[in-house]
Design a protein around this motif. Structure first.
Motif, mmCIF file in Angstrom:
data_model
loop_
_atom_site.group_PDB
_atom_site.id
_atom_site.type_symbol
_atom_site.label_atom_id
_atom_site.label_comp_id
_atom_site.label_asym_id
_atom_site.label_seq_id
_atom_site.Cartn_x
_atom_site.Cartn_y
_atom_site.Cartn_z
ATOM 1 N N GLN A 103 0.826 -1.201 0.000
ATOM 2 C CA GLN A 103 0.000 0.000 0.000
ATOM 3 C C GLN A 103 0.867 1.261 0.000
ATOM 4 O OE1 GLN A 103 -3.176 -0.323 -0.660
ATOM 5 N NE2 GLN A 103 -2.762 -2.525 -0.610
ATOM 6 N N ARG A 107 0.998 4.095 -3.059
ATOM 7 C CA ARG A 107 0.778 5.528 -2.827
ATOM 8 C C ARG A 107 1.949 6.358 -3.343
ATOM 9 N NH1 ARG A 107 -2.003 3.523 1.937
ATOM 10 N NH2 ARG A 107 -0.060 3.446 3.126
ATOM 11 N N ARG A 110 1.726 6.270 -7.231
ATOM 12 C CA ARG A 110 0.633 7.109 -7.743
ATOM 13 C C ARG A 110 0.959 8.590 -7.630
ATOM 14 N NH1 ARG A 110 -2.961 3.061 -5.377
ATOM 15 N NH2 ARG A 110 -2.974 4.252 -3.436
ATOM 16 N N ALA A 111 1.554 8.991 -6.515
ATOM 17 C CA ALA A 111 1.890 10.400 -6.319
ATOM 18 C C ALA A 111 2.939 10.855 -7.336
ATOM 19 C CB ALA A 111 2.398 10.628 -4.894
ATOM 20 N N THR A 145 5.751 12.893 0.259
ATOM 21 C CA THR A 145 4.991 11.644 0.207
ATOM 22 C C THR A 145 5.834 10.485 0.731
ATOM 23 O OG1 THR A 145 3.731 12.407 -1.715
ATOM 24 C CG2 THR A 145 3.767 10.032 -1.305
ATOM 25 N N GLU A 149 5.136 8.036 4.118
ATOM 26 C CA GLU A 149 5.075 6.581 4.111
ATOM 27 C C GLU A 149 6.178 5.969 4.967
ATOM 28 O OE1 GLU A 149 2.525 5.079 2.937
ATOM 29 O OE2 GLU A 149 1.743 6.987 2.191
#
Length: 553
Positions: A103, A107, A110-111, A145, A149
């Motif tokens: 996950q 993320r 995608r960012a 980002t 994470e």
């Protein structure tokens, strides 16, 4: 008005028997001409095709009992030993431990893609850490980002020689030049998430100039030249050719030698080999319009240990159900046959509604088909004869280094598989059921492994079509001499769903994509496969997964 919003008003739920089924191409070229937008279904044609369908034949087992419904065949709970459907406790634990890493990786990816970050090369799971590959300094937005994470899971940044944008441009340019020159010696080309350069598999000993002069490093793999036979020629040796297998009948080879009585038709109903209404993913389907077989179903010749083809048909696996508006469809491997083809199960029952109302993107590697009687959000598990399944909880994109399972009709569930570094970047020529091949883009490499132990205690050998055993999980000399394939997945598994088990539940699975091709050329890794990721399916076809949450009563 969009087609998804129009479709529910045009079609009613189907009540006919049916199973799922995959897809093809050479004869699908006419469909390509109708592809004009991402909304592939022609609603009026699809409605007409469904309303014109007549009730299909019913098996003897079904005549004596009501058609099994979703309440009568629920997903089976795990066994007391802790495994279910070919997944060991250790494999389940590994997938659960990887889920938060996956996950986080999704993320981050995608960012980076949303902001078109020029230095981003890719992400991968490496020994419990999310590795981010980046060329040059990481811009502040992406760094934010990554830091978010990293507060949840281990994350590390590694330098990349090239960005994904650079490698994508280089791969596209190589492909354009090869097509312009009519050169099909490069059977596959892609690039890894590490940003190291282009990877290419070349047939023969010569290196095309476009590869030698590429603007980025190119790593070559060699394979023998593979000749694809014209559609008019059979792809099955004469001694193995025959009609569709009929239960309990004695058959002979093309040379007149006895093959013995095939113990077919004795499987459970419903099961992978005899699916019922509504259809599940992972069932056995056969393209009855194919021009030759793919060696996708085996038996033994009478009086010998020789393993031979049951027939000269094109055997595949139904993948998983999706929704287009409220219409239930099946995703399948395009190499198996397009939506206008007729598919049957091993007993000969037609399991789909052939239609020209579904367009096909021939380069996508996947297609959509209409299962008779609709579909259910279930995926068959267990061995090739199993009748248990898991509910489908949703889908998501693949991540390099992730552990996955594959649910195929020929070999059953196999979970010693891993997503390779080529994620969504591979282009390869894939043979079709019509004797041709399609150039397929945006695939992901997947690797399987030698299997050092039983998948199920006492059930390691998988069963052939006649019920005899053939061990597929160890590369042993005696296995080779028996003619049993040493690889864990066979031609009949193309179309199989690639998935992971959802953490915290015993039945939910997350679909990562579908298996579309086995690396079958000389010199290629026999344990390697191509899959099309769920994100690529969503980018081509306007469908959503059919899940336990959006399934209609």
């Amino acid at each position: 008005m969009s087609l998804p919003s129009m479709l529910p008003a045009l079609v009613a739920p189907s009540t006919h028997r049916g199973a799922a089924r995959p897809v093809s191409n050479r004869g699908d070229q006419g469909l390509k001409q109708r592809v004009v937008t991402r909304r592939w279904l022609t609603a009026a044609c699809l409605a007409a095709a469904i309303l014109a369908v007549q009730p299909a034949s019913v098996h003897a087992e079904q005549r004596s009992a009501p058609t099994p419904g979703p309440a009568e065949r629920p997903a089976q709970a795990p066994s007391e030993s802790g495994d279910h459907g070919g997944v060991t406790p250790a494999q389940r634990a590994r997938m659960a431990s990887e889920e938060p890493l996956v996950q986080a990786a999704l993320r981050i990816r995608r960012a980076a893609q949303a902001t078109k970050a020029s230095g981003f090369a890719g992400v991968a799971l490496r020994e419990g850490t999310v590795i981010v590959y980046w060329k040059g300094p990481v811009p502040p937005a992406s760094r934010k980002t990554i830091d978010q994470e990293a507060a949840k899971v281990p994350v590390a940044i590694r330098p990349a020689a090239h960005s994904a944008q650079e490698l994508s441009r280089a791969a596209d340019e190589i492909g354009r030049k090869l097509r312009a020159a009519g050169d099909r010696s490069v059977v596959s080309i892609g690039y890894p998430v590490t940003g190291a350069g282009i990877t290419a598999t070349v047939a023969g000993t010569k290196t095309p100039a476009v590869l030698a002069n590429a603007p980025v490093p190119v790593t070559l793999a060699r394979t023998a030249t593979k000749i694809v036979k014209p559609a008019s020629e059979s792809t099955v040796p004469r001694s193995q050719a025959g009609s569709l297998a009929v239960p309990d009948t004695a058959r002979t080879t093309g040379s007149g030698d006895p093959m013995g009585t095939l113990a077919l038709g004795n499987w459970p109903n419903p099961s992978r080999q005899d699916d019922a209404v509504p259809a599940w993913g992972g069932a056995h389907v056969i393209n009855s319009d194919a021009t030759g077989g793919n060696h996708g179903w085996k038996t033994r010749a009478a009086g010998t240990d020789e393993v031979i083809d049951v027939d000269n048909r094109y055997h595949c696996t139904s993948s998983f159900p999706v929704l287009f508006g409220t219409q239930e469809l099946m995703v399948g491997a395009l190499s198996c046959g397009g939506p206008h083809r007729t598919f049957v199960d091993p007993s000969g029952d037609v399991v789909n509604t052939p239609t020209t109302g579904i367009g096909v993107d021939a380069s996508s590697g996947v297609s959509l088909t209409i299962p008779k009687g609709g579909a259910e959000p279930y995926l068959y598990t267990d061995d090739p004869w199993g009748q248990t399944g898991w509910q489908i909880g949703g889908w998501e994109a693949p991540v390099a280094g992730q552990t996955v399972c594959i649910s195929g009709a020929e070999r059953g569930v196999f979970c010693d598989a891993e997503i390779d570094d080529e994620v969504g970047t591979e282009t390869a020529y894939i043979p079709t059921s019509q004797g041709d091949s399609n150039e397929t883009h945006n695939m992901t490499n997947i690797s399987t492994h030698y299997h050092g132990g039983p998948v199920w205690d006492g059930r390691r050998p998988f069963k052939l079509a006649d019920g005899s055993e053939c061990n597929a999980y160890e590369y042993l000399k005696e296995v080779d001499e028996l003619g049993c394939s040493p690889v864990p997945l066979g031609p009949g598994d193309m179309g199989a769903a690639v998935f992971t088990l959802t953490a915290g539940t015993t039945t939910g699975v997350t679909i990562k994509g579908i298996l579309v091709h086995q690396h079958d050329g000389d010199g290629q890794n026999p344990y390697g496969y191509h899959m099309v990721g769920s994100d690529r399916i969503a980018a081509v076809y306007d469908v959503t997964p059919l899940t336990s949450r959006n399934d209609r009563p």
